[in-house]
Design an enzyme around this catalytic site. Structure first.
Site, PDB file in Angstrom:
ATOM      1  CG  HIS A 184      -2.056  -0.974   0.834  1.00  0.00           C
ATOM      2  ND1 HIS A 184      -3.072  -0.893   0.332  1.00  0.00           N
ATOM      3  CD2 HIS A 184      -2.322  -2.502   1.338  1.00  0.00           C
ATOM      4  CE1 HIS A 184      -3.942  -1.982   0.256  1.00  0.00           C
ATOM      5  NE2 HIS A 184      -3.566  -2.765   0.903  1.00  0.00           N
TER       6      HIS A 184
ATOM      7  CB  SER B 163     -10.378 -17.768 -20.467  1.00  0.00           C
ATOM      8  OG  SER B 163      -9.868 -18.552 -19.370  1.00  0.00           O
TER       9      SER B 163
ATOM     10  N   GLY C  19      -4.730 -12.515  -4.231  1.00  0.00           N
ATOM     11  CA  GLY C  19      -3.528 -11.561  -3.954  1.00  0.00           C
ATOM     12  C   GLY C  19      -2.363 -11.508  -4.486  1.00  0.00           C
TER      13      GLY C  19
ATOM     14  CB  SER D 105      -0.553  -9.718  -9.441  1.00  0.00           C
ATOM     15  OG  SER D 105      -0.548  -8.885  -8.623  1.00  0.00           O
TER      16      SER D 105
ATOM     17  CB  SER E 257      -6.208  -8.288 -12.381  1.00  0.00           C
ATOM     18  OG  SER E 257      -7.021  -9.065 -11.715  1.00  0.00           O
TER      19      SER E 257
ATOM     20  CD  GLU F 269      -6.749  -4.056 -12.034  1.00  0.00           C
ATOM     21  OE1 GLU F 269      -5.741  -4.704 -12.604  1.00  0.00           O
ATOM     22  OE2 GLU F 269      -6.860  -4.581 -10.991  1.00  0.00           O
TER      23      GLU F 269
ATOM     24  CG  ASP G 137      -0.594  -5.873  -8.307  1.00  0.00           C
ATOM     25  OD1 ASP G 137       0.241  -5.677  -7.228  1.00  0.00           O
ATOM     26  OD2 ASP G 137      -1.993  -5.803  -8.141  1.00  0.00           O
TER      27      ASP G 137
HETATM   28  C1  GLA Z   1      -3.198  -4.490  -4.857  1.00  0.00           C
HETATM   29  C2  GLA Z   1      -2.793  -3.316  -5.859  1.00  0.00           C
HETATM   30  C3  GLA Z   1      -1.241  -2.671  -5.876  1.00  0.00           C
HETATM   31  C4  GLA Z   1      -1.080  -2.547  -4.307  1.00  0.00           C
HETATM   32  C5  GLA Z   1      -1.326  -3.434  -3.494  1.00  0.00           C
HETATM   33  C6  GLA Z   1      -0.881  -3.170  -2.111  1.00  0.00           C
HETATM   34  O1  GLA Z   1      -2.282  -5.548  -5.209  1.00  0.00           O
HETATM   35  O2  GLA Z   1      -3.162  -3.998  -7.154  1.00  0.00           O
HETATM   36  O3  GLA Z   1      -1.358  -1.731  -6.653  1.00  0.00           O
HETATM   37  O4  GLA Z   1      -1.655  -1.291  -4.014  1.00  0.00           O
HETATM   38  O5  GLA Z   1      -2.689  -3.857  -3.556  1.00  0.00           O
HETATM   39  O6  GLA Z   1       0.271  -2.917  -1.977  1.00  0.00           O
END
Ligand code: GLA
Length: 401
Positions: A45, A78, A135, A137, A139, A171, A183
């Site tokens: 964050h 997909s 969590g 990534s 996406s 995004e 990400d």
């Molecule tokens: C998600 C968001 C990122 C980042 C993280 C937290 O993964 O896509 O941009 O803010 O949360 O670090």
């Protein structure tokens, strides 16, 4: 310990995907592309505060086989999401109108067109073994691999940074998730055997060697497989709180509050009387987290990787208490693994569910995995999926057989 769902070699994956591409679209694929998911070692964050992050790419990848079309259709299919091929006109793309997974590739095409690039129609076949909603990534992997495929099909020659920036914009502005650039930069720019030390203000970066096995260590991912409701709304709210903090402090972004000035900045915030303590805690997380990234880089570069453990665990406490983005399952991974002797652990990614990373001595890997699993059983939670975070390559074009 489970391995990746697709532990076939990349050439083998390309061969299977090419065969499926021919079946689905009746044409020969012209290219095979891959982009990975990521774990973030430290710096959570901080990206939308212009701060510092330190991700590594995972061995889990999203792949695309791609071929050009003579018309203006974008057709995407997909393997992993049940349903028919999605057909879109390149000239009719509008933010918010493409629901579900196809919104990511559609968004990337929309951003590239909006940036003035010439795109022709394309057929894209997607496969992914990046866990979704974890969590890690998935996406960003889909966005970046789409950007790479469209760049190569259309001869755009985009750099990894450009792939990341266009993907983030897709995004933010097409899908509507106000993420930072962590990400997408991780997926586009990470290198095997390294963590990426990245300044998200100007995207300057350094590849830092990260070979835990050579140190007798392992970095594990523990995916709790939970996703708490309202995560996206809470993410946007955290971002707004950070921006309010920066405005109140008169700085462009919280990155501009130096760690030695933190107490003075917090006193200034208190004096505004605006805040009931929430913004104060958000500011404290971001400023101390940027400092922790600096600590981790110093320790890694000094050849003292074991000592990053307590910094990771401290980062988790800050995300839990000051930033309020953790959840009971993530807290349990951290508590149970560190009690069982892990060197350090923290949630990774946006939070509200998803995954934690755990740094362990190599010979303690199995025992710590068992301790966490037992703690989850005792708490009545579904068991976490555990695998090793082997620092892997970023987005690339692969060979077609
Ligand atoms: C998600 C968001 C990122 C980042 C993280 C937290 O993964 O896509 O941009 O803010 O949360 O670090």
């Amino acid at each position: 310990m489970t391995t990746t769902q697709d532990d076939r070699g990349e050439l083998d994956r390309a061969a299977h995907a090419a065969a499926r591409h021919r079946e689905l679209f009746g044409t020969e694929p012209e290219g095979f592309f891959a982009a990975p998911g990521r774990a973030n070692l430290i710096g959570e964050h901080t990206d939308y505060n212009d701060g510092f992050v330190m991700p590594l790419a995972l061995p889990h990848i999203t792949t695309i086989t791609a071929s050009r079309r003579a018309d203006r259709l974008l057709r995407v299919h997909s393997r992993d999401v049940p349903g028919p091929t999605v057909e879109l006109s390149l000239d009719g793309l509008t933010p918010g109108t493409v629901k579900g997974w196809a919104g990511y590739p559609a968004g990337v095409a929309w951003v590239l067109l909006g940036a003035g690039h010439r795109l022709g129609g394309a057929d894209l076949y997607v496969e992914s073994d990046v866990p979704t909603g974890a969590g890690l990534s998935s996406s960003a992997a889909l966005e970046v691999v789409t950007a790479l495929a469209l760049s190569e099909l259309n001869g755009l020659g985009l750099t990894p940074e450009e792939l990341a920036r266009h993907s983030q914009r897709a995004e933010n502005d097409f899908v509507g998730m106000p993420c930072g650039i962590l990400d997408q930069m991780a997926s586009a720019c990470c290198a095997a055997g390294h963590v990426l030390y990245l300044d998200t203000r100007d995207l300057s970066s350094r590849q830092v060697p990260f070979d835990m096995a050579a140190e007798g260590l392992r970095l594990l991912v523990m995916d709790t497989q939970v996703k708490h409701a309202h995560a996206d709304g809470a993410y946007g709210q955290r971002r707004a709180e950070c921006e309010a903090g920066a405005v109140a402090l008169g700085v462009p972004a919280l990155r501009d509050v130096a760690y030695p000035d933190l107490d003075a900045a917090l006193a200034r915030l208190d004096a505004t009387g605006l805040d009931n303590g929430v913004i104060r805690r958000r500011v404290r997380h971001v400023v101390t987290e940027d400092r922790r990234v600096e600590r981790v880089i110093e320790l890694l570069e000094a050849g003292r990787p074991r000592e990053i453990g307590p910094v990771l665990t401290e980062g988790h406490a800050s995300l839990r208490d000051d930033f309020a983005v953790s959840c009971p399952e993530l807290d349990l991974v951290v508590a149970a693994s560190t009690e069982a002797g892990a060197l350090g652990a923290r949630m990774t990614g946006g939070g509200f569910g998803g995954s934690a990373i755990v740094l362990v001595e190599a010979d303690a890997t199995a025992a710590i995995g068992e301790a966490v699993t037992a703690a989850f059983d005792a708490a009545g939670h579904r068991r976490p999926r555990i695998f090793e975070a082997l620092p892997s390559a970023g987005a690339r074009r692969g060979a077609l057989p």
